[in-house]
Design an enzyme around this catalytic site. Sequence first.
Site, short mmCIF file in Angstrom:
data_model
loop_
_atom_site.label_atom_id
_atom_site.label_comp_id
_atom_site.label_asym_id
_atom_site.label_seq_id
_atom_site.Cartn_x
_atom_site.Cartn_y
_atom_site.Cartn_z
N LYS A 11 18.62 23.94 19.29
CA LYS A 11 18.12 24.62 18.10
C LYS A 11 17.54 26.01 18.42
O LYS A 11 17.68 26.94 17.62
CB LYS A 11 17.08 23.74 17.39
N SER A 68 18.74 25.17 11.33
CA SER A 68 18.02 25.04 12.59
C SER A 68 16.98 23.95 12.39
O SER A 68 17.28 22.86 11.94
CB SER A 68 17.39 26.38 12.96
N TYR A 122 17.61 18.65 22.43
CA TYR A 122 17.61 18.97 21.00
C TYR A 122 17.01 20.35 20.77
O TYR A 122 17.58 21.20 20.08
CB TYR A 122 16.82 17.91 20.22
#
Length: 270
Positions: free
Chosen positions: A149, A131, A145
């Site tokens: 994650k 992660s 993004y």
Amino acid sequence: MAKTVLVTGASSGIGEATAIYLAQAGYTVYGAARRTDKLQALAVYGIRPVTLDVTDDASMTGCIATIAREAGAVDVLVNNAGLGSYGALEDVPMAEAKNQIDINLFGTARLIQLVLPAMRKNKWGKIVNISSVGGKVGLPMGSWYHASKFAVEGLSDSLRNEVRPFGIDVIVIEPGGTKSEMISIGGNDLQRVSGKTVYKPQADRLVKMYDDIEKNAVEPVEIAKLIKKGIEARRPRARYVGGGMAGVMLFFRKILSDKLFDRLIISQMK
């Protein structure tokens, strides 16, 4: 008998360092990436290169089938392949957004699906999902993004309790600043996408912030050490944190209100 490890995104950065570090520790390591030409340099460490595109189901099933044929099964999956592409939400084309989610989330999930049957049969396995501190902290201009994650974090939490009865551990690694191509690629993408829009002032400040992060970044092998620690622990922690500013960022995220944390982030973008 040495455990077999598949490291995705092994052509550079954390993936490359992890593949080398684990191979030197005696694991049978398959290093996977789309850029197979860059994998050839890993052969000196005994790492076996394998072609893998995590956006292509045939490529993923073929990769796992190759390892099963040659080594029996994947004992440890290190889901490292990822993309860090940035830009204001308003500016990012949806095709680019979908590609980022496809690589960072769906590719991770599909590989897990493919390795789980053998892990359950063997009653042992380790799934390591890379992660980021960005899976807990959202910065401006990184909507997709961070969304990907944050999703990896949630997927891992749910999966951990699904597969624990079968002797399988799920481990999340949350790197902070780490020397890799991702920092420069992210900065370049940010300028390409939002460097000439109304978000240019924020983009410029964020690029400067990335430069500061890079100065405090750790070598990728430091994250590789965390991964090894996790997969060798009898009872691994759910999460391991390392890298530049990682602990500090997560500490402040934990103790500050959203409003105060936002002020802290903005203060770093001047």
